[in-house]
Write a protein that holds these residues in place. Structure first.
Motif, PDB file in Angstrom:
ATOM      1  N   LEU A 168       0.649  -1.269  -0.068  1.00  0.00           N
ATOM      2  CA  LEU A 168       0.079  -0.077  -0.028  1.00  0.00           C
ATOM      3  C   LEU A 168       0.876   1.252  -0.024  1.00  0.00           C
ATOM      4  CD1 LEU A 168      -2.920   1.300   0.526  1.00  0.00           C
ATOM      5  CD2 LEU A 168      -2.700   1.135   2.565  1.00  0.00           C
ATOM      6  N   LEU A 169       1.794   1.207   0.864  1.00  0.00           N
ATOM      7  CA  LEU A 169       2.838   2.330   0.794  1.00  0.00           C
ATOM      8  C   LEU A 169       3.521   2.670  -0.641  1.00  0.00           C
ATOM      9  CD1 LEU A 169       4.121   4.595   2.667  1.00  0.00           C
ATOM     10  CD2 LEU A 169       5.773   2.783   3.119  1.00  0.00           C
ATOM     11  N   ILE A 170       4.106   1.447  -1.349  1.00  0.00           N
ATOM     12  CA  ILE A 170       4.609   1.672  -2.406  1.00  0.00           C
ATOM     13  C   ILE A 170       3.586   2.251  -3.370  1.00  0.00           C
ATOM     14  CG2 ILE A 170       5.618   0.136  -4.460  1.00  0.00           C
ATOM     15  CD1 ILE A 170       6.689  -1.426  -2.134  1.00  0.00           C
ATOM     16  N   MET A 171       2.209   1.721  -3.450  1.00  0.00           N
ATOM     17  CA  MET A 171       1.116   1.969  -4.452  1.00  0.00           C
ATOM     18  C   MET A 171       1.013   3.541  -4.126  1.00  0.00           C
ATOM     19  SD  MET A 171      -2.465   0.667  -5.016  1.00  0.00           S
ATOM     20  CE  MET A 171      -1.786  -1.083  -5.326  1.00  0.00           C
ATOM     21  N   ILE A 178      -4.846   7.811   0.692  1.00  0.00           N
ATOM     22  CA  ILE A 178      -5.787   8.168   1.619  1.00  0.00           C
ATOM     23  C   ILE A 178      -5.766   7.105   2.544  1.00  0.00           C
ATOM     24  CG2 ILE A 178      -8.396   8.459   2.124  1.00  0.00           C
ATOM     25  CD1 ILE A 178      -8.523   9.495  -0.936  1.00  0.00           C
ATOM     26  N   SER A 179      -5.344   5.790   2.219  1.00  0.00           N
ATOM     27  CA  SER A 179      -5.339   4.858   3.222  1.00  0.00           C
ATOM     28  C   SER A 179      -4.383   4.921   4.115  1.00  0.00           C
ATOM     29  CB  SER A 179      -5.180   3.270   2.357  1.00  0.00           C
ATOM     30  OG  SER A 179      -6.317   3.274   1.416  1.00  0.00           O
ATOM     31  N   VAL A 180      -3.239   5.422   3.430  1.00  0.00           N
ATOM     32  CA  VAL A 180      -2.094   5.634   4.542  1.00  0.00           C
ATOM     33  C   VAL A 180      -2.263   6.807   5.473  1.00  0.00           C
ATOM     34  CG1 VAL A 180       0.526   6.228   4.416  1.00  0.00           C
ATOM     35  CG2 VAL A 180      -0.289   4.789   2.613  1.00  0.00           C
ATOM     36  N   ILE A 181      -2.914   7.545   4.982  1.00  0.00           N
ATOM     37  CA  ILE A 181      -3.431   8.666   5.958  1.00  0.00           C
ATOM     38  C   ILE A 181      -4.219   8.265   6.941  1.00  0.00           C
ATOM     39  CG2 ILE A 181      -4.492  11.025   6.082  1.00  0.00           C
ATOM     40  CD1 ILE A 181      -3.511  11.641   3.330  1.00  0.00           C
ATOM     41  N   VAL A 182      -5.208   7.499   6.548  1.00  0.00           N
ATOM     42  CA  VAL A 182      -5.880   6.820   7.641  1.00  0.00           C
ATOM     43  C   VAL A 182      -5.392   5.896   8.386  1.00  0.00           C
ATOM     44  CG1 VAL A 182      -8.251   5.333   7.799  1.00  0.00           C
ATOM     45  CG2 VAL A 182      -8.013   7.057   6.286  1.00  0.00           C
ATOM     46  N   VAL A 183      -4.241   5.278   8.007  1.00  0.00           N
ATOM     47  CA  VAL A 183      -3.647   4.347   8.870  1.00  0.00           C
ATOM     48  C   VAL A 183      -2.745   5.245  10.064  1.00  0.00           C
ATOM     49  CG1 VAL A 183      -1.565   2.633   8.953  1.00  0.00           C
ATOM     50  CG2 VAL A 183      -3.457   2.362   7.227  1.00  0.00           C
ATOM     51  N   LEU A 184      -2.115   6.169   9.286  1.00  0.00           N
ATOM     52  CA  LEU A 184      -1.367   7.032  10.561  1.00  0.00           C
ATOM     53  C   LEU A 184      -2.336   7.682  11.466  1.00  0.00           C
ATOM     54  CD1 LEU A 184       0.908   8.867   7.749  1.00  0.00           C
ATOM     55  CD2 LEU A 184       1.442   7.029   9.331  1.00  0.00           C
ATOM     56  N   LEU A 185      -3.384   7.886  10.997  1.00  0.00           N
ATOM     57  CA  LEU A 185      -4.427   8.829  12.171  1.00  0.00           C
ATOM     58  C   LEU A 185      -4.910   7.558  13.082  1.00  0.00           C
ATOM     59  CD1 LEU A 185      -6.188  10.568  13.044  1.00  0.00           C
ATOM     60  CD2 LEU A 185      -8.136  10.068  11.241  1.00  0.00           C
ATOM     61  N   VAL A 238     -15.841   4.292   2.532  1.00  0.00           N
ATOM     62  CA  VAL A 238     -16.569   4.516   1.285  1.00  0.00           C
ATOM     63  C   VAL A 238     -15.797   5.280   0.246  1.00  0.00           C
ATOM     64  CG1 VAL A 238     -18.722   4.757   0.161  1.00  0.00           C
ATOM     65  CG2 VAL A 238     -18.740   3.940   2.427  1.00  0.00           C
ATOM     66  N   TYR A 239     -15.424   6.503   0.814  1.00  0.00           N
ATOM     67  CA  TYR A 239     -14.560   7.399  -0.132  1.00  0.00           C
ATOM     68  C   TYR A 239     -13.194   6.583  -0.713  1.00  0.00           C
ATOM     69  CZ  TYR A 239     -12.178  11.679  -1.500  1.00  0.00           C
ATOM     70  OH  TYR A 239     -11.535  12.829  -2.137  1.00  0.00           O
ATOM     71  N   ILE A 240     -12.457   6.009   0.102  1.00  0.00           N
ATOM     72  CA  ILE A 240     -11.474   5.234  -0.479  1.00  0.00           C
ATOM     73  C   ILE A 240     -11.881   4.096  -1.529  1.00  0.00           C
ATOM     74  CG2 ILE A 240      -9.500   3.698  -0.005  1.00  0.00           C
ATOM     75  CD1 ILE A 240      -9.577   5.003   2.714  1.00  0.00           C
ATOM     76  N   TYR A 241     -12.834   3.701  -1.525  1.00  0.00           N
ATOM     77  CA  TYR A 241     -13.310   2.580  -2.347  1.00  0.00           C
ATOM     78  C   TYR A 241     -13.846   2.995  -3.721  1.00  0.00           C
ATOM     79  CZ  TYR A 241     -16.495  -0.641  -4.509  1.00  0.00           C
ATOM     80  OH  TYR A 241     -17.246  -1.449  -5.157  1.00  0.00           O
ATOM     81  N   ARG A 242     -14.488   4.355  -3.436  1.00  0.00           N
ATOM     82  CA  ARG A 242     -14.923   5.064  -4.664  1.00  0.00           C
ATOM     83  C   ARG A 242     -13.724   5.676  -5.263  1.00  0.00           C
ATOM     84  NH1 ARG A 242     -20.274   4.812  -4.952  1.00  0.00           N
ATOM     85  NH2 ARG A 242     -21.558   4.672  -3.224  1.00  0.00           N
ATOM     86  N   VAL A 243     -12.686   6.247  -4.909  1.00  0.00           N
ATOM     87  CA  VAL A 243     -11.658   6.875  -5.387  1.00  0.00           C
ATOM     88  C   VAL A 243     -10.816   5.810  -6.111  1.00  0.00           C
ATOM     89  CG1 VAL A 243      -9.353   8.169  -5.138  1.00  0.00           C
ATOM     90  CG2 VAL A 243     -11.436   8.780  -3.905  1.00  0.00           C
ATOM     91  N   SER A 244     -10.665   4.743  -5.592  1.00  0.00           N
ATOM     92  CA  SER A 244      -9.752   3.598  -6.092  1.00  0.00           C
ATOM     93  C   SER A 244     -10.540   2.815  -7.192  1.00  0.00           C
ATOM     94  CB  SER A 244      -9.430   2.559  -4.911  1.00  0.00           C
ATOM     95  OG  SER A 244      -8.795   3.282  -4.034  1.00  0.00           O
TER      96      SER A 244
END
Length: 324
Positions: free
Chosen positions: A57-60, A299-306, A281-287
């Motif tokens: 995920l981080l690489i992507m 966005i997923s990495v930002i959420v993980v950090l949060l 849902v926002y991550i799903y729709r963007v991806s």
């Protein structure tokens, strides 16, 4: 003839002196690494199941990864461009604020109801406690999608039970054919009911297990000193179960911030996606919707950090309490 007593001090040690302690044997140190060796299999499984997907995920998230890359095209390294695009997008901040507010409301309601149900279980007899526990288990075991569909029928525009009760029982004609999912406020009202309904059993069972560990002698002593029910709860019970309440609260925050199934299913039934998207849902729709997996990864990495930041606060506080 005199004989030397065998009960005297050892040779080389004067009377009144204590013998020097012997150095520890090497055999005692052999088990020092045993706990770490036992943790190795679990750490390997955790690294494979969690660590490897997080690394991918981080690489992507630092690549331009779209539909072309899904079908074999080489991804292009773009550095922090995806993060800059996400952080400068007003929609992301709207979704983040909406998700934080929604999670806060769900967590507060869930914790209050869960604690009240746990206190109820503590006072009930064996038969009634079993009946209530079975009902809680059935609600907890129901899959989120099935629960959302059932609640969607209850709030249905034409055939929903709630609208029929409001119209036929209470005479509120304005709710005839009322749509509960077309407006963001009522949409999240329905979503909150569904999420809280499925989360209360976990909180209730966990807090109830903690309540059983509170000594009855301490509660009786507080009652004899004149403490009422509220004072006994906040001044006696809460300090005993504070670690349990802390970890359950953090778990609820994490789960409610990344909720996906209930929101997506309600949007599919009749909700407006643009005004009701949460982070999951926002991550799903963007991806998948837009095909921009790089931005979705950012966005997923930002959420993980949060979420890691929220968890780290509890871990740091627990370490401080254990060191005291």
């Amino acid at each position: 003839m005199t004989t030397q007593s065998t009960l005297g001090p050892p040779t080389g040690v004067a009377d009144g002196d204590t013998p020097e302690p012997r150095p520890p044997r090497r055999g005692r140190r052999r088990g020092r690494f045993t706990p770490y060796a036992l943790l190795v299999p679990a750490l390997i499984v955790l690294a494979v199941i969690t660590g490897w997907p997080l690394l991918q995920l981080l690489i992507m998230s630092v690549q331009e990864f779209g539909r072309a890359q899904v079908f074999g095209a080489a991804p292009e390294f773009v550095g922090l461009a995806n993060y800059l695009d996400v952080l400068t997008d007003p929609e992301f901040w709207q979704v983040l604020g909406r998700s934080l507010m929604f999670a806060a409301v769900c967590v507060v309601i869930t914790m209050v109801l869960g604690i009240l149900v746990a206190l109820l279980l503590k006072r009930l007899g064996a038969v009634l406690r079993t009946v209530v526990s079975v009902g809680l288990l059935l609600a907890w075991a129901m899959p989120p999608l099935s629960a959302t569909i059932v609640w969607g029928w209850i709030f249905d525009t034409q055939y929903g039970v709630l609208n029929n009760v409001l119209v036929n029982t209470f005479g509120l004609e304005q709710y005839a054919g009322h749509s509960w999912l077309i407006e963001p406020l009522s949409f999240f009202f329905v979503a909150t009911i569904i999420i809280v309904w499925g989360a209360v059993p976990f909180v209730a069972f966990t807090v109830y297990a903690g309540l059983t560990q509170v000594p009855d002698e301490v509660l009786e002593a507080a009652q004899l000193d004149g403490a009422g029910a509220l004072k006994r709860f906040f001044l006696v019970v809460v300090p005993y179960i504070r670690p349990i309440l802390a970890i359950v609260t953090i778990l609820q925050v994490i789960w409610d911030l990344r909720v996906f199934t209930q929101i997506y299913a309600l949007q599919s039934i009749g909700g407006l996606a643009e005004q009701t998207n949460t982070l999951g849902v926002y991550i799903y729709r963007v991806s998948l919707g837009s095909g921009d997996f790089g931005a979705g990864g950012a966005i997923s990495v930002i959420v993980v950090l949060l979420l890691v930041g929220l968890s780290a606060s509890y871990v740091r506080r627990s370490v401080k309490e254990e060191s005291l």
